[in-house]
Design an enzyme around this catalytic site. Sequence first.
Site, PDB file in Angstrom:
ATOM      1  N   CYS A  63     -12.234  86.777  14.559  1.00 46.98           N
ATOM      2  CA  CYS A  63     -11.877  85.530  13.886  1.00 46.98           C
ATOM      3  C   CYS A  63     -12.844  84.454  14.379  1.00 46.98           C
ATOM      4  O   CYS A  63     -12.881  84.164  15.578  1.00 46.98           O
ATOM      5  CB  CYS A  63     -10.436  85.188  14.256  1.00 46.98           C
ATOM      6  SG  CYS A  63      -9.861  83.616  13.607  1.00 46.98           S
TER       7      CYS A  63
ATOM      8  N   CYS B  31     -16.193  83.472   8.021  1.00 48.78           N
ATOM      9  CA  CYS B  31     -14.753  83.685   8.241  1.00 48.78           C
ATOM     10  C   CYS B  31     -14.487  85.116   7.806  1.00 48.78           C
ATOM     11  O   CYS B  31     -14.933  85.534   6.725  1.00 48.78           O
ATOM     12  CB  CYS B  31     -13.940  82.715   7.383  1.00 48.78           C
ATOM     13  SG  CYS B  31     -12.184  83.120   7.280  1.00 48.78           S
TER      14      CYS B  31
HETATM   15  N1  DGL Z   1     -10.246  84.966   9.722  1.00 51.83           N
HETATM   16  C1  DGL Z   1     -10.422  83.754  10.399  1.00 51.83           C
HETATM   17  C2  DGL Z   1     -11.891  83.423  10.664  1.00 51.83           C
HETATM   18  O1  DGL Z   1     -12.696  84.316  10.779  1.00 51.83           O
HETATM   19  C3  DGL Z   1      -9.571  82.556  10.117  1.00 51.83           C
HETATM   20  C4  DGL Z   1      -8.758  82.450   8.907  1.00 51.83           C
HETATM   21  C5  DGL Z   1      -7.625  81.453   9.062  1.00 51.83           C
HETATM   22  O2  DGL Z   1      -6.604  81.866   9.580  1.00 51.83           O
HETATM   23  O3  DGL Z   1      -7.787  80.286   8.677  1.00 51.83           O
HETATM   24  O4  DGL Z   1     -12.256  82.287  10.806  1.00 51.83           O
END
Ligand code: DGL
Length: 270
Positions: free
Chosen positions: A70, A180
């Site tokens: 993430c 993301c």
């Molecule tokens: N998947 C996450 C990222 O790579 C964040 C998504 C979220 O929960 O806003 O930033």
Amino acid sequence: MKIGIFDSGIGGLSVLNEAYHQLPEQEFMFYADTEHVPYGVKTPAQILDYAVEITEFLIDKGAEAIVVACNTATSVAIKELRRRYSLPIIGMEPAVKPAVEGTENRRIMVIATPVTIREDKLKDLLHRVDQGHRVDLLAMPRLVEFAEREEFESEAVKNYISGRFSAFDKNEYCALVLGCTHFNYFKSAYREYFGPDTLLIDGNHGTVKHLADVLGLHADDNISELTEEKHKILCLRNTKYFFSGRRIDGGEELQHLKRLHLRLEKMRNI
Ligand code: DGL
């Protein structure tokens, strides 16, 4: 080795999926914080609390290394996690460096969550690698919601994507960086919008390769598609899935995860 991978939600599955290609012999625990997703619009203090809780959970279950799959949690929490825990902790950041180094002259668009765009980590990275000021940043928080609803191809998704990009001239962009992990599910939509010549760059291959290097494991550079059968084996034999601490080992939720893996497999080489 037992490797814990976590994300706010299903975005991190794209990293696990890549790990199935490069490290098919390892054991994985995948943790999606479905009770708290999305992280990208929360405060840094909240995100740090979640990241600490999840890391402790995974260590408790025997993780020997952690991947923060993430970008948002990495930008807020990685330093503190590394300060508190001594096992290897691999983070993620938008793949700006390969985008800048792999292209010439034309512009690069980085899409990410509002938190990732606001935090110093990305600013510092740009300061280091974007000396020609070729990079533009754009927040796309609603893609996280669409992904969590398993809505990838609808008119609403297409309209959101074209609406967000409409302030820019798409012909100026040679690369789109997916900053993301949730954004990997929409590669077909970006391709449709930008056409065949824009590079779509995600950080998954580099992250898993780095994980393998840190752990001293041999990474298979297996770029061929995994069959549905092979996926089933990897999902069931090599992986324990958790939604905010709750084990997922059957029923509709596991089917949902399998569908997502297949979607990611399809999106891998777009
Ligand atoms: N998947 C996450 C990222 O790579 C964040 C998504 C979220 O929960 O806003 O930033």
